[in-house]
Design an enzyme around this catalytic site. Structure first.
Site, mmCIF file in Angstrom:
data_model
loop_
_atom_site.group_PDB
_atom_site.id
_atom_site.type_symbol
_atom_site.label_atom_id
_atom_site.label_comp_id
_atom_site.label_asym_id
_atom_site.label_seq_id
_atom_site.Cartn_x
_atom_site.Cartn_y
_atom_site.Cartn_z
ATOM 1 N N HIS A 242 40.464 41.287 45.001
ATOM 2 C CA HIS A 242 40.618 39.845 45.291
ATOM 3 C C HIS A 242 40.899 39.629 46.789
ATOM 4 O O HIS A 242 41.972 39.155 47.184
ATOM 5 C CB HIS A 242 41.784 39.349 44.428
ATOM 6 C CG HIS A 242 41.937 37.876 44.284
ATOM 7 N ND1 HIS A 242 42.088 37.018 45.351
ATOM 8 C CD2 HIS A 242 41.993 37.115 43.176
ATOM 9 C CE1 HIS A 242 42.237 35.784 44.895
ATOM 10 N NE2 HIS A 242 42.187 35.807 43.582
ATOM 11 N N GLU B 185 35.619 37.922 47.011
ATOM 12 C CA GLU B 185 36.097 38.975 46.123
ATOM 13 C C GLU B 185 34.938 39.706 45.443
ATOM 14 O O GLU B 185 34.053 39.074 44.873
ATOM 15 C CB GLU B 185 36.971 38.355 45.025
ATOM 16 C CG GLU B 185 38.045 37.436 45.575
ATOM 17 C CD GLU B 185 38.642 36.513 44.508
ATOM 18 O OE1 GLU B 185 38.680 36.905 43.324
ATOM 19 O OE2 GLU B 185 39.063 35.400 44.863
HETATM 20 O O1 TA6 Z 1 39.907 34.410 42.245
HETATM 21 C C1 TA6 Z 1 40.125 33.055 42.310
HETATM 22 C C2 TA6 Z 1 41.311 32.702 41.423
HETATM 23 O O2 TA6 Z 1 41.088 33.095 40.114
HETATM 24 C C3 TA6 Z 1 41.586 31.209 41.565
HETATM 25 O O3 TA6 Z 1 41.287 30.478 40.415
HETATM 26 C C4 TA6 Z 1 43.032 31.141 41.988
HETATM 27 O O4 TA6 Z 1 43.877 30.828 40.970
HETATM 28 C C5 TA6 Z 1 43.259 32.515 42.593
HETATM 29 O O5 TA6 Z 1 42.477 33.396 41.871
HETATM 30 C C6 TA6 Z 1 44.660 33.001 42.833
HETATM 31 O O6 TA6 Z 1 45.331 33.371 41.680
HETATM 32 P P1 TA6 Z 1 46.850 33.774 41.736
HETATM 33 O O7 TA6 Z 1 47.234 34.162 40.340
HETATM 34 O O8 TA6 Z 1 46.975 34.936 42.666
HETATM 35 O O9 TA6 Z 1 47.609 32.580 42.237
#
Ligand code: TA6
Length: 286
Positions: free
Chosen positions: A155, A259
């Site tokens: 991510h 990502e």
């Molecule tokens: O990868 C994108 C995502 O799934 C978004 O929807 C957003 O929520 C982000 O990840 C961050 O997630 P987190 O749980 O780290 O706040």
């Protein structure tokens, strides 16, 4: 040049990688979380929130969280799974040669993971730092007697001078699921500009994307991925950043997540077999 184990924020154990060219990287054993990648010129290339908590059981905000075995909230597990909040082990088997500094971290199933995900697994994250790139490879082995199925991602939060002056190249013609509108669309423009909240899963994305940061005198980073068929692009924008307790309000301007992900079709690994996916970030200019 080499790898040192040091005490990071809140005394969490951290690996500090330094390459002969002057590039460095930092990895917390907490989550096998890469939190820093600095060019030889001294520029930090990953975003890390100054409000990040660095607490046991809590994900770090920024860097490269390892998402496993569930992407986002697509199943019953904690959001983005549990790999990012567990303590990984550093295998002392890293090889250090003239070109690459490599650290390998490992996480295996335990009573705690089996309580929420009743499967045997062995994960390794291999991180390689070289003069112009930082690569991470996630390897998932199934040592159990039953098939396992999961979604996963690296991510990656890239640091940009101003996201409004950055563009993502390489997604033209790729179909995506817009998580904000729950619609499927196709990317028409060759340049993806970000001027608002964005949360998209691009299905079967190309193996190379580019993030061109025009705000920092033309820095370009190529994002090469293998095994991860999808690419996720995320920026929470101002309201989203305000709702995140571990991100300062204005920090959304300094980051964009690109990502390497496997979201749309879960990976299935049969007993004794493995799957691997990798992402290599390459600094192309500045
Ligand atoms: O990868 C994108 C995502 O799934 C978004 O929807 C957003 O929520 C982000 O990840 C961050 O997630 P987190 O749980 O780290 O706040």
């Amino acid at each position: 040049m080499g790898i040192k184990r040091v005490s990071g924020q809140n005394s969490l154990p951290q690996l500090h990688l330094s390459h002969a060219s002057g590039t460095t990287a930092e990895i917390y054993l907490h989550g096998a979380h890469i939190t820093g990648w600095r060019s030889a010129a001294g520029d930090e290339l990953l975003f890390l929130s100054r409000a990040s908590l660095f607490a046991s059981g809590t994900p770090i905000r920024g860097g490269i969280p390892v998402v496993f075995p569930q992407f986002a909230d697509t199943g019953p597990l904690p959001k983005h799974g549990f790999a990012r909040t567990r303590e990984w082990e550093w295998l002392q088997s890293e090889s250090v040669d003239g070109e690459v500094i490599r650290a390998v971290l490992r996480l295996e199933d335990s009573t705690a993971t089996r309580a929420i995900w009743p499967h045997a697994f062995r994960l390794s994250l291999s991180v390689e730092l070289s003069e112009h790139s930082l690569a991470a490879e996630l390897n998932v082995t199934n040592p159990g007697a039953r098939e396992i199925s999961f979604t996963a991602a690296l991510h990656t939060y890239l640091r940009v001078a101003d996201v409004r002056e950055s563009v993502i190249l390489g997604l033209e013609g790729v179909e995506y699921r817009d998580k904000l509108e729950e619609e499927r669309r196709t990317q028409r423009k060759p340049r993806l500009e970000i001027g608002d909240e964005v949360d998209r899963v691009y299905r079967n994305a190309p193996a190379e994307l580019r993030v061109q940061d025009d705000g920092s005198a033309g820095r370009t980073i190529a994002v090469h991925s293998r095994g991860f068929s999808d690419a996720v692009v995320w920026n929470p924008w101002i309201e989203g950043a305000r709702s995140l307790p571990d991100m300062a309000d204005e920090e959304y301007l300094e980051m964009v997540c690109v990502e390497a992900a496997r979201v749309e079709t879960p990976v299935t690994v049969r007993p004794t077999e493995s799957w691997r996916g990798s992402q290599r970030l390459e600094l192309l200019s500045r």
